[in-house]
Design a protein around this motif. Structure first.
Motif, PDB file in Angstrom:
ATOM      1  N   PRO A  34       0.812  -1.229   0.000  1.00 18.88           N
ATOM      2  CA  PRO A  34       0.000   0.000   0.000  1.00 18.88           C
ATOM      3  C   PRO A  34       0.841   1.273   0.000  1.00 18.88           C
ATOM      4  O   PRO A  34       0.551   2.211  -0.751  1.00 18.88           O
ATOM      5  N   ARG A  35       1.889   1.311   0.824  1.00 21.84           N
ATOM      6  CA  ARG A  35       2.731   2.512   0.854  1.00 21.84           C
ATOM      7  C   ARG A  35       3.465   2.689  -0.469  1.00 21.84           C
ATOM      8  O   ARG A  35       3.590   3.809  -0.984  1.00 21.84           O
ATOM      9  N   LEU A  36       3.948   1.591  -1.041  1.00 22.36           N
ATOM     10  CA  LEU A  36       4.626   1.700  -2.328  1.00 22.36           C
ATOM     11  C   LEU A  36       3.668   2.174  -3.417  1.00 22.36           C
ATOM     12  O   LEU A  36       4.049   2.961  -4.293  1.00 22.36           O
ATOM     13  N   ALA A  37       2.424   1.714  -3.364  1.00 22.96           N
ATOM     14  CA  ALA A  37       1.434   2.157  -4.354  1.00 22.96           C
ATOM     15  C   ALA A  37       1.178   3.655  -4.227  1.00 22.96           C
ATOM     16  O   ALA A  37       1.097   4.375  -5.232  1.00 22.96           O
ATOM     17  N   VAL A  38       1.054   4.142  -2.999  1.00 21.04           N
ATOM     18  CA  VAL A  38       0.855   5.580  -2.788  1.00 21.04           C
ATOM     19  C   VAL A  38       2.066   6.358  -3.284  1.00 21.04           C
ATOM     20  O   VAL A  38       1.933   7.400  -3.946  1.00 21.04           O
ATOM     21  N   ASP A  39       3.264   5.852  -2.982  1.00 21.22           N
ATOM     22  CA  ASP A  39       4.479   6.542  -3.431  1.00 21.22           C
ATOM     23  C   ASP A  39       4.566   6.577  -4.956  1.00 21.22           C
ATOM     24  O   ASP A  39       5.027   7.570  -5.542  1.00 21.22           O
ATOM     25  N   LEU A  40       4.131   5.508  -5.609  1.00 23.08           N
ATOM     26  CA  LEU A  40       4.120   5.494  -7.074  1.00 23.08           C
ATOM     27  C   LEU A  40       3.138   6.525  -7.622  1.00 23.08           C
ATOM     28  O   LEU A  40       3.421   7.204  -8.617  1.00 23.08           O
ATOM     29  N   LEU A  41       1.985   6.645  -6.980  1.00 27.47           N
ATOM     30  CA  LEU A  41       1.017   7.657  -7.408  1.00 27.47           C
ATOM     31  C   LEU A  41       1.605   9.056  -7.266  1.00 27.47           C
ATOM     32  O   LEU A  41       1.469   9.894  -8.170  1.00 27.47           O
ATOM     33  N   VAL A  42       2.257   9.314  -6.141  1.00 34.15           N
ATOM     34  CA  VAL A  42       2.866  10.627  -5.914  1.00 34.15           C
ATOM     35  C   VAL A  42       3.929  10.909  -6.978  1.00 34.15           C
ATOM     36  O   VAL A  42       4.001  12.012  -7.529  1.00 34.15           O
ATOM     37  N   ALA A  43       4.749   9.896  -7.285  1.00 34.04           N
ATOM     38  CA  ALA A  43       5.785  10.077  -8.305  1.00 34.04           C
ATOM     39  C   ALA A  43       5.164  10.361  -9.668  1.00 34.04           C
ATOM     40  O   ALA A  43       5.631  11.246 -10.410  1.00 34.04           O
ATOM     41  N   ALA A  44       4.112   9.622 -10.013  1.00 36.82           N
ATOM     42  CA  ALA A  44       3.438   9.847 -11.296  1.00 36.82           C
ATOM     43  C   ALA A  44       2.838  11.245 -11.351  1.00 36.82           C
ATOM     44  O   ALA A  44       2.901  11.929 -12.387  1.00 36.82           O
ATOM     45  N   PHE A  45       2.267  11.686 -10.234  1.00 39.95           N
ATOM     46  CA  PHE A  45       1.679  13.029 -10.208  1.00 39.95           C
ATOM     47  C   PHE A  45       2.746  14.098 -10.386  1.00 39.95           C
ATOM     48  O   PHE A  45       2.553  15.066 -11.134  1.00 39.95           O
ATOM     49  N   HIS A  46       3.875  13.944  -9.711  1.00 40.92           N
ATOM     50  CA  HIS A  46       4.913  14.967  -9.814  1.00 40.92           C
ATOM     51  C   HIS A  46       5.492  15.036 -11.230  1.00 40.92           C
ATOM     52  O   HIS A  46       5.812  16.128 -11.716  1.00 40.92           O
ATOM     53  N   TYR A  47       5.612  13.886 -11.888  1.00 43.43           N
ATOM     54  CA  TYR A  47       6.058  13.930 -13.280  1.00 43.43           C
ATOM     55  C   TYR A  47       5.025  14.656 -14.137  1.00 43.43           C
ATOM     56  O   TYR A  47       5.366  15.507 -14.967  1.00 43.43           O
TER      57      TYR A  47
END
Length: 219
Positions: A166-179
């Protein structure tokens, strides 16, 4: 984490006292971004900002914790709305990344200010020039990620405390958003929320292949 401003249709139904509070908060955000952009982040004191809005520092601190906090309000409000969406979204069985993406897109679509894209771009430029804003944003991002994982565990059947996914999924979403945000900010003219949503979808769609991308010796 605070509460995001309500959408315009909901704001119109608020009691008069709450509408006044909301207008004061909006005035602080707009004035802060304008003054910081014109005179520099450190060129405007908190007293000057409050005087410009005809409010007190006590009222300011009811809404924000610092100058950094008010300057980063546009994006922080988006992520607060994301958390609010997770709190109210109907739990269903399905891919976690799709749920997170839909929640963030829903929050983006519901941002109440019509000039929100302009505010975001001003805030981003200020953050690029002021390390204290960047540090504030990093702390906010960490707090938001932890809060999102807490909601996922509590509402969506992800009970194992030692499950990293779950934390990795949230971190991936944050990374995708920042890109997506970086590419959107660099667009010419006046990009819209719809433009940002398009870039967010494209970033999220690229995540699976990014995780399986292979390397090879350079020719």
């Amino acid at each position: 984490m605070g509460t995001p401003p309500p959408p315009h249709d909901a704001a119109d139904r608020l009691p008069l006292r709450e509408r006044k509070k909301l207008r004061t908060r909006e005035a602080l955000v707009v004035t802060a971004l304008e003054r910081f952009t014109e005179r520099g982040f450190h060129g405007v004191t908190l007293d000057e900002l409050c005087d410009a809005v005809d409010t007190s520092k006590r009222t300011f601190f009811r809404h924000f914790t610092s100058k950094e906090d008010v300057a980063m309000a546009p994006l922080q409000d988006l992520w607060r709305a994301f958390l609010a969406d997770l709190e109210t979204r109907e739990p269903t069985r399905g891919p976690l990344m799709e749920l997170l993406q839909d929640a963030l897109l829903g929050a983006l679509d519901g941002t109440p200010a019509t000039d929100w894209p302009h505010r975001v771009r001003l805030s981003r430029r200020l953050a690029a020039e002021n390390p204290s804003m960047d540090a504030h944003g990093l702390r906010f991002c960490q707090d938001t990620s932890r809060a999102a994982v807490h909601v996922l565990h509590r509402r969506f059947g992800l009970d194992a405390a030692d499950d990293l996914r779950p934390r990795l999924a949230v971190d991936l979403l944050v990374a995708a958003f920042h890109y997506a945000l970086d590419s959107w900010t660099s667009l010419p003219g006046t990009p819209t929320r719809a433009d940002l949503a398009t870039r967010l979808r494209a970033s999220c769609a690229a995540l699976p292949e990014a995780l399986t991308l292979t390397t090879a010796p350079a020719p």
